[in-house]
Design a protein around this motif. Structure first.
Motif, PDB file in Angstrom:
ATOM      1  N   ALA A 180      42.676  75.666 -10.183  1.00  0.00           N
ATOM      2  CA  ALA A 180      42.208  77.054 -10.109  1.00  0.00           C
ATOM      3  C   ALA A 180      43.199  77.980  -9.435  1.00  0.00           C
ATOM      4  N   ASN A 181      43.950  77.461  -8.468  1.00  0.00           N
ATOM      5  CA  ASN A 181      44.817  78.316  -7.667  1.00  0.00           C
ATOM      6  C   ASN A 181      46.297  78.207  -7.998  1.00  0.00           C
ATOM      7  N   PHE A 182      46.655  77.270  -8.841  1.00  0.00           N
ATOM      8  CA  PHE A 182      48.051  77.089  -9.229  1.00  0.00           C
ATOM      9  C   PHE A 182      48.136  76.985 -10.755  1.00  0.00           C
ATOM     10  N   PRO A 183      47.960  78.106 -11.447  1.00  0.00           N
ATOM     11  CA  PRO A 183      47.919  78.093 -12.910  1.00  0.00           C
ATOM     12  C   PRO A 183      49.206  77.613 -13.578  1.00  0.00           C
ATOM     13  N   LYS A 184      50.322  77.679 -12.863  1.00  0.00           N
ATOM     14  CA  LYS A 184      51.591  77.222 -13.443  1.00  0.00           C
ATOM     15  C   LYS A 184      51.750  75.707 -13.386  1.00  0.00           C
ATOM     16  N   VAL A 185      50.886  75.042 -12.668  1.00  0.00           N
ATOM     17  CA  VAL A 185      50.980  73.580 -12.556  1.00  0.00           C
ATOM     18  C   VAL A 185      50.418  72.925 -13.814  1.00  0.00           C
ATOM     19  N   LYS A 186      51.285  72.238 -14.542  1.00  0.00           N
ATOM     20  CA  LYS A 186      50.879  71.534 -15.763  1.00  0.00           C
ATOM     21  C   LYS A 186      51.068  70.021 -15.650  1.00  0.00           C
ATOM     22  N   ASN A 187      51.900  69.627 -14.684  1.00  0.00           N
ATOM     23  CA  ASN A 187      52.153  68.208 -14.444  1.00  0.00           C
ATOM     24  C   ASN A 187      52.150  67.949 -12.945  1.00  0.00           C
ATOM     25  N   VAL A 188      51.357  66.981 -12.511  1.00  0.00           N
ATOM     26  CA  VAL A 188      51.289  66.606 -11.089  1.00  0.00           C
ATOM     27  C   VAL A 188      51.890  65.217 -10.923  1.00  0.00           C
ATOM     28  N   ALA A 206      41.550  61.108  -9.982  1.00  0.00           N
ATOM     29  CA  ALA A 206      42.372  62.320 -10.023  1.00  0.00           C
ATOM     30  C   ALA A 206      42.829  62.619 -11.449  1.00  0.00           C
ATOM     31  N   GLU A 207      43.243  61.582 -12.156  1.00  0.00           N
ATOM     32  CA  GLU A 207      43.730  61.759 -13.533  1.00  0.00           C
ATOM     33  C   GLU A 207      42.637  62.338 -14.431  1.00  0.00           C
ATOM     34  N   GLU A 208      41.419  61.823 -14.286  1.00  0.00           N
ATOM     35  CA  GLU A 208      40.300  62.309 -15.093  1.00  0.00           C
ATOM     36  C   GLU A 208      39.936  63.749 -14.737  1.00  0.00           C
ATOM     37  N   ALA A 209      40.008  64.068 -13.445  1.00  0.00           N
ATOM     38  CA  ALA A 209      39.689  65.431 -13.014  1.00  0.00           C
ATOM     39  C   ALA A 209      40.727  66.428 -13.515  1.00  0.00           C
ATOM     40  N   LEU A 210      41.996  66.046 -13.455  1.00  0.00           N
ATOM     41  CA  LEU A 210      43.068  66.927 -13.925  1.00  0.00           C
ATOM     42  C   LEU A 210      43.013  67.118 -15.436  1.00  0.00           C
ATOM     43  N   ALA A 211      42.662  66.063 -16.139  1.00  0.00           N
ATOM     44  CA  ALA A 211      42.617  66.130 -17.603  1.00  0.00           C
ATOM     45  C   ALA A 211      41.649  67.210 -18.082  1.00  0.00           C
ATOM     46  N   LYS A 212      40.601  67.457 -17.322  1.00  0.00           N
ATOM     47  CA  LYS A 212      39.632  68.494 -17.694  1.00  0.00           C
ATOM     48  C   LYS A 212      40.255  69.886 -17.655  1.00  0.00           C
ATOM     49  N   HIS A 213      41.384  70.002 -16.956  1.00  0.00           N
ATOM     50  CA  HIS A 213      42.092  71.277 -16.865  1.00  0.00           C
ATOM     51  C   HIS A 213      43.380  71.237 -17.682  1.00  0.00           C
ATOM     52  N   ASP A 214      43.516  70.230 -18.526  1.00  0.00           N
ATOM     53  CA  ASP A 214      44.733  70.040 -19.344  1.00  0.00           C
ATOM     54  C   ASP A 214      45.980  69.882 -18.481  1.00  0.00           C
ATOM     55  N   ILE A 215      45.824  69.230 -17.354  1.00  0.00           N
ATOM     56  CA  ILE A 215      46.953  68.918 -16.475  1.00  0.00           C
ATOM     57  C   ILE A 215      47.192  67.413 -16.522  1.00  0.00           C
ATOM     58  N   LYS A 216      48.456  67.043 -16.602  1.00  0.00           N
ATOM     59  CA  LYS A 216      48.818  65.625 -16.734  1.00  0.00           C
ATOM     60  C   LYS A 216      49.236  65.043 -15.386  1.00  0.00           C
ATOM     61  N   LEU A 217      48.802  63.818 -15.118  1.00  0.00           N
ATOM     62  CA  LEU A 217      49.230  63.096 -13.916  1.00  0.00           C
ATOM     63  C   LEU A 217      50.405  62.196 -14.297  1.00  0.00           C
ATOM     64  N   VAL A 239      57.749  67.489 -12.744  1.00  0.00           N
ATOM     65  CA  VAL A 239      56.400  67.875 -12.304  1.00  0.00           C
ATOM     66  C   VAL A 239      56.433  69.210 -11.569  1.00  0.00           C
ATOM     67  N   ASP A 240      55.249  69.824 -11.446  1.00  0.00           N
ATOM     68  CA  ASP A 240      55.122  71.120 -10.795  1.00  0.00           C
ATOM     69  C   ASP A 240      54.457  71.026  -9.429  1.00  0.00           C
ATOM     70  N   ALA A 241      53.973  69.837  -9.086  1.00  0.00           N
ATOM     71  CA  ALA A 241      53.322  69.608  -7.799  1.00  0.00           C
ATOM     72  C   ALA A 241      53.302  68.112  -7.532  1.00  0.00           C
ATOM     73  N   LEU A 242      53.036  67.743  -6.282  1.00  0.00           N
ATOM     74  CA  LEU A 242      52.941  66.332  -5.900  1.00  0.00           C
ATOM     75  C   LEU A 242      51.555  66.038  -5.340  1.00  0.00           C
ATOM     76  N   TYR A 243      51.119  64.800  -5.517  1.00  0.00           N
ATOM     77  CA  TYR A 243      49.837  64.349  -4.970  1.00  0.00           C
ATOM     78  C   TYR A 243      49.984  62.886  -4.564  1.00  0.00           C
ATOM     79  N   ILE A 244      49.372  62.507  -3.457  1.00  0.00           N
ATOM     80  CA  ILE A 244      49.330  61.085  -3.103  1.00  0.00           C
ATOM     81  C   ILE A 244      47.911  60.688  -2.731  1.00  0.00           C
ATOM     82  N   THR A 245      47.576  59.447  -3.019  1.00  0.00           N
ATOM     83  CA  THR A 245      46.283  58.890  -2.669  1.00  0.00           C
ATOM     84  C   THR A 245      46.374  58.264  -1.278  1.00  0.00           C
TER      85      THR A 245
END
Length: 353
Positions: A180-188, A206-217, A239-245
């Motif tokens: 919602a807050n980073f519209p340019k992020v398409k790949n995490v 996370a992958e399933e949640a991102l997929a709903k926004h057409d964002i790829k993990l 990628v346009d952002a990083l995430y760790i579990t």
């Protein structure tokens, strides 16, 4: 003369009888004294224990897991179980080595502690396998059922219970926040040790949640901490952002990830507050100290109140909030909007300046 002699003999006889009577009286008192300690000892034996020993196996030392242990010990202390007084704590760390982890579990199984605590999924799994004759609690475990620690969260059964450190809603909410807050992020980008079950479970959510926004993990796999730097570098430009579990191998090399995020202006999302405090930008989370404290309260109920672990519900974090690090935002080229800040429920505690 004879009369005086008889009088003397009579006096001696009276004295002897009196002495015997006195001796008999002292004997009764002595029997009562010897009986009293015996009664007191029985009361002690039948009452609650006065000294306890707890064995802890922690997979690796890093801020989240350390805070979990500190909270656990604090709960014991608040309940009157104080290390060095009436409590002995045998702390062990596997240093993220599975072979060490198994050896520690076997050592604890052979020990005579009253309770064992496993911090992080691998340590908890090893303890549950090896320690079968006393209560085992777990903390900092993502999915206790998937990890085969328990079969039911509400009624675990047996000698095992504890607290999960993951509420799936937290991961979904964080991914929704990023979308919602980073519209340019398409790949995490995600650096992940696929050998850690907790990391795999969280990555899937996370992958399933991102997929709903057409964002790829986009995953970069590692097998140990030494590979994290190379894996993180491989994601730059892809990628346009990083995430760790809550991936112990990856979190142990957190400074490397923070540097990659800062140097390349990549928003860095994490799964725990401690990582955000150290330099990630945002999470939906809680305090691991509080998480450990909760498990410590369970230990007190078991040791002092006779509760059965199998009858104690496995808990999950329920006080979730958005946590933002303003300094990290600046380092990563993020403009923090009022809309973002307004999503933080406890701004005083969870907007970190």
């Amino acid at each position: 003369m004879k009369k005086n002699m008889w009088v003397g003999l009579m006096l001696v006889l009276v004295l002897v009888i009196s002495a015997c009577g006195g001796s008999k009286g002292n004997g009764n008192t002595g029997e009562q004294a010897s009986t009293a300690p015996s009664s007191s000892a029985e009361a002690t034996d039948s009452g609650a224990k006065e000294n306890y020993k707890i064995s802890i196996s922690q997979y690796v030392e890093h801020p989240s897991l350390d805070a979990t242990r500190e909270g656990f010990i604090a709960a014991l202390k608040d309940a009157g179980l104080v290390e060095g007084q009436n409590l002995t704590i045998d702390f062990n760390t596997a240093q993220a080595d599975q072979a060490n982890n198994q050896t520690l579990a076997q050592k604890i199984a052979a020990d005579k502690s009253d309770l064992a605590l496993g911090i992080a999924t691998p340590s908890a799994q090893a303890l549950v396998k090896e320690v079968t004759d006393r209560p085992v609690l777990f903390a900092a475990v993502t999915d206790p059922i998937d990890a085969k620690l328990v079969t039911n969260l509400d009624a675990p059964g047996g000698l095992v219970s504890g607290a999960s450190d993951t509420n799936p809603a937290a991961i979904t909410e964080l991914m929704d926040f990023a979308a919602a807050n980073f519209p340019k992020v398409k790949n995490v980008g995600l650096v992940i040790n696929e050998g850690e079950p907790n990391a795999v479970v969280m990555a899937k959510i996370a992958e399933e949640a991102l997929a709903k926004h057409d964002i790829k993990l986009v995953r970069a796999a590692v097998s140990n901490t030494s590979e994290v730097q190379q894996a993180a570098a491989s994601l730059v430009g892809k990628v346009d952002a990083l995430y760790i579990t809550l991936d112990n191998s990856v979190v142990s090399s957190l400074d490397t990830l923070i540097k990659v995020a800062n140097d390349n202006d990549l928003p860095f999302f994490a799964s725990d507050r401690d990582t955000v405090e150290r330099g990630a930008f945002a999470t939906i989370g809680f305090k691991y100290y509080d998480h450990g404290y909760q498990v410590g309260q369970m230990a007190v109920d078991i040791l002092k109140n006779g509760k059965k672990p199998g009858e104690m519900k496995v808990t999950v974090p329920d006080k979730l909030d958005l946590i933002l690090n303003m300094k990290a935002a600046k380092e990563q080229g993020i403009t923090v909007t009022d809309e973002m800040k307004n999503q933080v429920k406890d701004a005083a505690s969870n907007i970190i300046e």
